[in-house]
Scaffold this active site. Structure first.
Site, PDB file in Angstrom:
ATOM      1  N   ILE A 285       0.870  -1.173   0.000  1.00 43.75           N
ATOM      2  CA  ILE A 285       0.000   0.000   0.000  1.00 43.75           C
ATOM      3  C   ILE A 285       0.911   1.228   0.000  1.00 43.75           C
ATOM      4  O   ILE A 285       2.076   1.154   0.396  1.00 43.75           O
ATOM      5  CB  ILE A 285      -0.970   0.033   1.202  1.00 43.75           C
ATOM      6  N   ASP A 286       0.379   2.352  -0.449  1.00 39.61           N
ATOM      7  CA  ASP A 286       1.191   3.550  -0.624  1.00 39.61           C
ATOM      8  C   ASP A 286       1.790   4.030   0.697  1.00 39.61           C
ATOM      9  O   ASP A 286       1.244   3.780   1.778  1.00 39.61           O
ATOM     10  CB  ASP A 286       0.355   4.682  -1.226  1.00 39.61           C
ATOM     11  N   LYS A 287       2.880   4.761   0.585  1.00 44.35           N
ATOM     12  CA  LYS A 287       3.552   5.317   1.765  1.00 44.35           C
ATOM     13  C   LYS A 287       2.589   6.089   2.654  1.00 44.35           C
ATOM     14  O   LYS A 287       2.565   5.919   3.878  1.00 44.35           O
ATOM     15  CB  LYS A 287       4.700   6.231   1.325  1.00 44.35           C
TER      16      LYS A 287
END
Length: 345
Positions: free
Chosen positions: A158-160
């Site tokens: 999942i994105d930062k």
């Protein structure tokens, strides 16, 4: 055809905690005249144009002892000196003693609740401090996703700036099974998000292809003709309307990069605080000074996209048991929603 008559690396020294730079000197020949310096250096040094442009913007490139801009046109005899980043070694993962919020663990897998601002695995920007670095420290023999040394047990990502649940495989058998479930879209994933505006319908499905932007690979674009990119399907449902923003829950049918963020922007409701897709500016409401100040205060509470991977369901790779996990909204997400609720009332 050569565009230079001398190309000599001069030195290599650490200038930045995230990596190293190498100094180059190039003298332009007549054939190089009238070409932009960023393109010229990219062609000569075989370094990406984006990295060249970043170095130019950071005043690390000089022509005849003067700092230049990206649109400088190279002239015959120009002496170009450039400090450019050395590509990092993505084949090495440094173990780091970083705490993990483990929701569940057994001999075959573990489920982590990742906080926002933490990267899942190293890339050219974030070399350390990632979930992968923490896993490498805690576990010695995790299977490698796609045989990449920096992807120990990482079935997905999942994105930062997105918080929430991640499943990690501890054995090769588990990795193969879980990766297959993600590939065949049988994993149950839901996300909470706060979006700008007031969606017309209480629920709906966004079925629009997404793919890398041809001009900037950091950005994902939507393609309404469905002739480019890959198919992406997002189901959404309104949870609470708060006048200028709306709390929404999304369920992923596919799992493309930035899928929810791009899809919500596509329908005119970017995720609140999303700097990459326009959610960090006022997307609904009047530009009164008091309202603008209120929004700025909201962005300070949550200085990244309001997106949280709230639930994760899959079949256990060994026992075939149905597994389902939930992660509560982070504290700053709750504060953000409460602030909008008070503003509405």
């Amino acid at each position: 055809m050569n565009h230079y008559n001398r190309f000599m690396p001069l030195l290599c020294t650490s200038l930045d905690p995230h990596g190293s730079y190498k100094a180059y000197e190039v003298i332009a020949t007549e054939e190089a005249c009238n070409g932009r310096i960023d393109k010229f250096l990219a062609d000569v040094l075989h370094i990406s144009r984006n990295k060249i442009q970043d170095s130019i913007e950071n005043q690390l490139v000089e022509v005849n002892n003067h700092v230049v801009k990206c649109n400088y046109m190279v002239q015959f005899g120009d002496v170009i000196r450039a400090n450019l980043p050395i590509p990092i070694d993505l084949d090495v993962l440094v173990p780091e003693d970083i705490a993990l919020d483990i929701v569940y663990e057994d001999d075959d897998l573990l489920v982590i609740n990742k906080p926002a601002k933490v990267v899942v695995h190293p890339d050219e920007t974030y070399r350390t401090g990632t979930v992968a670095n923490a896993l490498c420290y805690r576990y010695k023999d995790l299977p490698l996703k796609d045989n990449i040394p920096t992807r120990p047990g990482l079935v997905h990502r999942i994105d930062k700036d997105t918080s929430g649940l991640l499943v990690v495989a501890k054995t090769a058998e588990s990795l193969k099974s879980l990766a297959s479930q993600f590939y065949h879209h049988t994993v149950d994933r839901t996300y909470y998000l706060l979006v700008w505006g007031n969606p017309k319908n209480d629920s709906g499905t966004i079925d629009v292809h997404v793919g890398r932007n041809s001009h900037n690979r950091k950005i994902i674009s939507s393609f309404i003709d469905n002739q480019q990119g890959k198919r992406a399907v997002t189901h959404y449902q309104v949870v609470k309307r708060l006048n200028h923003v709306t709390l929404v829950i999304c369920k992923l049918e596919t799992g493309r990069t930035h899928q929810i963020r791009v899809h919500m922007k596509h329908i005119g409701h970017p995720v609140f605080g999303d700097m990459l897709y326009g959610g960090n500016v006022i997307g609904s409401g009047q530009w009164y000074a008091s309202y603008k100040a209120f929004v700025q205060n909201c962005l300070k509470i949550m200085p990244h996209q309001a997106l949280h991977a709230a639930s994760l369901g899959f079949q256990h790779p060994v026992t075939n048991e149905s597994m389902f996990f939930e992660a509560s909204l982070p504290e700053n997400f709750v504060k953000l929603v409460n602030k909008w609720e008070k503003y509405v009332t």
